[in-house]
Design an enzyme around this catalytic site. Structure first.
Site, PDB file in Angstrom:
ATOM      1  N   ILE A  18       0.877  -1.065   0.046  1.00 21.68           N
ATOM      2  CA  ILE A  18       0.021  -0.055   0.081  1.00 21.68           C
ATOM      3  C   ILE A  18       0.871   1.267   0.154  1.00 21.68           C
ATOM      4  CG2 ILE A  18      -2.005  -1.116   1.128  1.00 21.68           C
ATOM      5  CD1 ILE A  18      -0.829   0.738   3.617  1.00 21.68           C
ATOM      6  N   ASP A  19       2.137   0.941   0.278  1.00 17.34           N
ATOM      7  CA  ASP A  19       3.123   2.249   0.321  1.00 17.34           C
ATOM      8  C   ASP A  19       3.362   2.673  -0.989  1.00 17.34           C
ATOM      9  OD1 ASP A  19       2.815   1.653   2.963  1.00 17.34           O
ATOM     10  OD2 ASP A  19       4.857   0.689   3.225  1.00 17.34           O
TER      11      ASP A  19
ATOM     12  N   GLN B 230      -6.611   0.543   6.076  1.00 16.40           N
ATOM     13  CA  GLN B 230      -5.947   0.864   4.816  1.00 16.40           C
ATOM     14  C   GLN B 230      -5.939  -0.356   4.040  1.00 16.40           C
ATOM     15  OE1 GLN B 230      -3.488   4.981   5.089  1.00 16.40           O
ATOM     16  NE2 GLN B 230      -3.794   3.659   7.052  1.00 16.40           N
TER      17      GLN B 230
HETATM   18  O1  F6P Z   1       4.318  -1.575   4.459  1.00 19.39           O
HETATM   19  C1  F6P Z   1       2.924  -1.547   4.845  1.00 19.39           C
HETATM   20  C2  F6P Z   1       2.327  -1.032   6.081  1.00 19.39           C
HETATM   21  O2  F6P Z   1       1.271  -0.864   6.304  1.00 19.39           O
HETATM   22  C3  F6P Z   1       3.066   0.684   6.365  1.00 19.39           C
HETATM   23  O3  F6P Z   1       2.405   1.595   5.552  1.00 19.39           O
HETATM   24  C4  F6P Z   1       3.377   0.721   7.819  1.00 19.39           C
HETATM   25  O4  F6P Z   1       3.934   1.677   8.321  1.00 19.39           O
HETATM   26  C5  F6P Z   1       3.428  -0.945   8.322  1.00 19.39           C
HETATM   27  O5  F6P Z   1       2.993  -1.917   7.145  1.00 19.39           O
HETATM   28  C6  F6P Z   1       2.701  -1.110   9.384  1.00 19.39           C
HETATM   29  O6  F6P Z   1       3.296  -2.648   9.898  1.00 19.39           O
HETATM   30  P1  F6P Z   1       2.169  -3.474  10.988  1.00 19.39           P
HETATM   31  O7  F6P Z   1       1.423  -4.034  10.176  1.00 19.39           O
HETATM   32  O8  F6P Z   1       3.519  -4.310  11.406  1.00 19.39           O
HETATM   33  O9  F6P Z   1       1.858  -2.840  12.085  1.00 19.39           O
END
Ligand code: F6P
Length: 365
Positions: free
Chosen positions: A140-141, A288
């Site tokens: 999603i990034d 998201q």
């Molecule tokens: O890389 C995808 C992402 O959703 C980032 O946007 C976010 O910083 C991170 O993963 C969150 O990770 P986790 O699901 O480990 O909290």
């Protein structure tokens, strides 16, 4: 002749479209080329621990529209840095040789690794050890190099835009500042694009460190000109000039240890103190990443899936499938490993946003 056998795994954070890829790969491999498909559970963890299933047509039937991944995923598993408990202590061990031994024992002709930068980096390292790798870019990034976009991004952008639309209602009714914090890690794509789509008044992204005084000035100015509310879209990775990102959590056993989050609360406090205007925060978080993928993500995921099987058939390994313009192409995986695609400071999207009066919390000269 023995049937060709391919493995597939989904690594890193889940994101809408993963099941569409699993379905696309399995159906194409079985239907078009009479191959066998092995799905590893929980990303590289399944490959390390010998946990997998043979995927059939029935297994992948009806999953196109489902979020998440039927195989499970992990943003911790890494054969080169495998966490184990030995004598009561947590230590890391390189188990990549054992992982490669399993790859060969299973008679895999190739491994399709679906994931973000972390997954591509690990997959590329396995390629260096002899695995035939094809990467499929998800996140999603939208921060992967060598591709115009990744699947999952469009859905997350849609979710964030819808949230901004809905928050406008309360902002207007209560004359408040609403601060919407979106994900994206160190890349501002999600905040930038949902911010433009949702008509955010101020967009704060990691690539352009902001000046809180400028943010406050814009909020005050809008009030003076009769706009008694403001919408601020802030990326979780945004930071003030000369300041730091806000770290929510350190996940020790994860290759990417830092989890960001909470900057919106900080900004809300600063604006309230300076202006006396009420602020509210909405951190969208994992909303998201959930739910059904948009049509665009379903199509892109399916295109990537079909292309990845074609690469296997043609023996084009150690490549990642990618979108360039309207074409689905293959790029060397080493060009993606260990890199992040950030928003360039001269991005046309930033220029467009400025043209319609959006502030980035800094003065552009
Ligand atoms: O890389 C995808 C992402 O959703 C980032 O946007 C976010 O910083 C991170 O993963 C969150 O990770 P986790 O699901 O480990 O909290």
């Amino acid at each position: 002749m023995a049937k060709k056998r391919i493995g597939i795994l989904t690594g890193g954070g889940d994101c809408p479209g993963l099941n569409a890829v699993i379905r696309g790969v399995t159906k194409t491999a079985i239907n078009e080329y009479g191959m066998e498909v092995i799905g590893f559970y929980d990303g590289f963890q399944g490959l390390i621990e010998n946990r997998f299933t043979f995927l059939t047509f029935e297994d992948v039937s009806g999953i196109l529209t489902q979020g998440g991944t039927i195989l499970g995923t992990s943003n911790k598993a890494n054969p080169f840095e495998h966490y184990i408990i030995e004598n009561g202590k947590t230590i890391t061990k390189d188990v990549s040789d054992e992982t490669m031994a399993l790859y060969h024992d299973l008679g895999l002709d190739a491994l399709i690794a679906v994931g973000g930068d972390g997954t591509m980096t690990i997959a590329g390292m396995l390629a260096e050890k002899g695995a035939n790798i094809v990467g499929v870019p998800k996140t999603i990034d939208k921060d992967l190099m060598e591709t115009d976009t990744t699947f999952g991004f469009d859905t997350a952008r849609w979710v964030a835009t819808e949230a901004i639309d809905r928050l406008h209602t309360t902002a207007q009714a209560h004359h408040r500042v609403m601060i919407v914090e979106v994900m994206g890690r160190n890349a501002g794509w999600l905040a930038l694009e949902s911010g433009i789509a949702g008509g955010g008044d101020i967009i704060l992204i990691p690539e352009l460190p902001y000046d809180i005084n400028e943010v406050i000035r814009v909020v005050r100015q809008r009030n003076r000109f009769g706009k008694r509310f403001s919408i601020i879209v802030v990326s979780e990775g945004a930071r003030p000039a000369g300041g730091d990102q806000v770290v929510k959590k350190i996940v020790e056993d994860s290759p990417e240890k830092i989890r960001l989050g909470g900057i919106s609360h900080h900004i809300a406090n600063q604006i309230e103190q300076a202006t006396n205007i009420e602020c509210r925060v909405a951190q969208l978080g994992h909303l998201q990443r959930g739910g059904t993928p948009t049509p665009l993500d379903r199509i892109l995921a399916t295109q990537f899936a079909v292309k990845s099987v074609e690469l296997v058939v043609n023996g084009e390994f150690n490549k990642m499938v990618a979108l360039k313009g309207n074409d689905i192409v293959a790029v060397p995986i080493e060009k993606v490993m260990g890199k992040q695609k950030l928003v360039p400071k001269d991005s046309p999207l930033i220029k467009v946003a400025i043209s319609v009066g959006t502030s980035f919390g800094i003065q552009f000269n």
